[in-house]
Write an enzyme that holds these catalytic residues in place. Structure first.
Site, mmCIF file in Angstrom:
data_model
loop_
_atom_site.group_PDB
_atom_site.id
_atom_site.type_symbol
_atom_site.label_atom_id
_atom_site.label_comp_id
_atom_site.label_asym_id
_atom_site.label_seq_id
_atom_site.Cartn_x
_atom_site.Cartn_y
_atom_site.Cartn_z
ATOM 1 C CG ASP A 106 -1.439 -1.295 0.845
ATOM 2 O OD1 ASP A 106 -2.017 -1.639 0.094
ATOM 3 O OD2 ASP A 106 -2.573 -1.801 2.492
HETATM 4 N N1 URA Z 1 -1.281 -5.986 3.697
HETATM 5 C C1 URA Z 1 -1.704 -4.730 3.856
HETATM 6 O O1 URA Z 1 -3.088 -4.352 4.445
HETATM 7 N N2 URA Z 1 -1.032 -3.684 3.686
HETATM 8 C C2 URA Z 1 -0.083 -4.123 2.761
HETATM 9 O O2 URA Z 1 0.724 -2.934 2.007
HETATM 10 C C3 URA Z 1 0.537 -5.162 2.817
HETATM 11 C C4 URA Z 1 -0.116 -5.689 2.926
#
Ligand code: URA
Length: 239
Positions: A106
Site C-alpha cells: 500500500d
Molecule cells: N497488507 C496490507 O494491508 N497492506 C500492505 O501493504 C501489505 C499487506
C-alpha cells in the site's frame, strides 16, 4: 541468451536510450568481437562475444534485481499520472531497464519490495499456489492477544473470501506484532486487524520468501541483490 539486436542490448543497460545506442553504433564506437558493428539492427550474443563501447566492456546483465526499502508515500507501480511511484526513486539509467515491483505494498506501507525485469521470476513469486511467505512488522492502536492469534491461524473470512491461515506473533511492546502471510489480498493485514477491532497505524514488510530487508537500507534506499540472494530466488524458480 542467444543473439539479440545490438541497439537493444545497449539500451537494456539503461546507460543509453535506444536512439543514443543507434547513434553510437553508426558512429563505429561499438565493437563486437573486435570489429566495429555499424548496423543497430545487427545482432550479437553478449554471453559469447565481447562488446566494447568506446573501448569499455558493455556492462551487460540479463536481469536486474533491486531490493528497495519502500518509503511511505509512493505507490507500487511503474507509472502513475498523479502520484510518485517506486520507479521515481531510481536514477534514470535504472528507470530505463524495464523494472517493475514484484507485488504491491500500500502507499503508506514501508519495507521490502523487489524490483526486477525478470518477468517469469516475478510471475512465479506471485503465483498463489507457491504461497511465498511474507512477514510484516505491525504497530496497532492496542494490544493483540491469544484470541487474535487463534483467529489469524484459523483462516479468516474477509468480505466473503476465506484467507489462508496466518501467523500472528506479539512484538516487544503491547501494540506491536509480526504477521506472516502466505498470500496477498488487497489491504489484507489492515482488514484482518480491522475485523478484530484494531487499527493498523504502521506497517512494514520485513521479508518475502528467501529475501529479508537489509537493515542498512533507509526508507527510499535500494541496492542490487547479493549473489547469494539471487541464487536463493533462482532456487524458487526450479522448485
Ligand atoms: N497488507 C496490507 O494491508 N497492506 C500492505 O501493504 C501489505 C499487506
Amino acid at each position: 541468451m542467444g543473439q539479440e539486436r545490438l541497439d537493444k542490448l545497449l539500451a537494456a543497460t539503461g546507460r543509453w536510450s535506444r536512439r543514443e545506442a543507434k547513434t553510437l553504433i553508426r558512429e563505429g564506437r561499438v565493437l563486437v568481437g573486435g570489429r566495429p558493428a555499424l548496423l543497430p539492427e545487427g545482432k550479437a550474443d553478449p554471453e559469447e562475444e565481447e562488446i566494447l563501447v568506446d573501448g569499455t566492456p558493455l556492462n551487460w546483465e540479463r536481469y536486474t534485481y533491486l531490493m528497495l526499502n519502500k518509503p511511505a508515500g509512493v505507490v507500487s507501480a511503474t507509472d502513475d499520472r498523479r502520484q510518485k511511484t517506486v520507479l521515481d526513486l531510481l536514477p534514470p539509467e535504472l528507470q530505463r531497464r524495464g523494472l517493475f515491483p514484484v507485488g504491491r505494498l500500500d502507499r503508506d506501507t514501508e519495507g521490502l519490495l523487489l524490483l526486477t525485469n525478470n518477468g517469469p521470476l516475478a510471475h512465479r513469486l506471485l503465483a498463489p499456489r507457491r504461497h511465498v511467505d511474507k512477514r510484516y512488522y505491525v504497530e496497532l492502536d492496542g494490544p493483540v492477544d491469544k484470541d487474535d492469534a487463534a483467529a489469524f491461524a484459523a483462516g479468516m473470512m474477509l468480505g466473503g473470501e476465506s484467507c489462508l491461515p496466518a501467523l500472528l506473533e506479539p512484538g516487544e511492546q503491547p501494540g506491536q506484532a509480526f504477521v506472516t502471510l502466505h498470500e496477498g489480498k488487497f489491504h489484507q493485514i489492515k482488514r484482518m486487524f480491522f475485523s478484530r477491532g484494531r487499527t493498523v497505524l504502521y506497517l512494514k514488510r520485513m521479508s518475502m520468501g528467501p529475501l529479508t530487508l537489509d537493515p542498512q537500507l533507509q526508507p527510499g534506499e535500494f541496492r542490487n541483490l547479493f549473489e547469494e540472494e539471487r541464487q536463493d530466488l533462482e532456487k524458487i524458480m526450479r522448485e
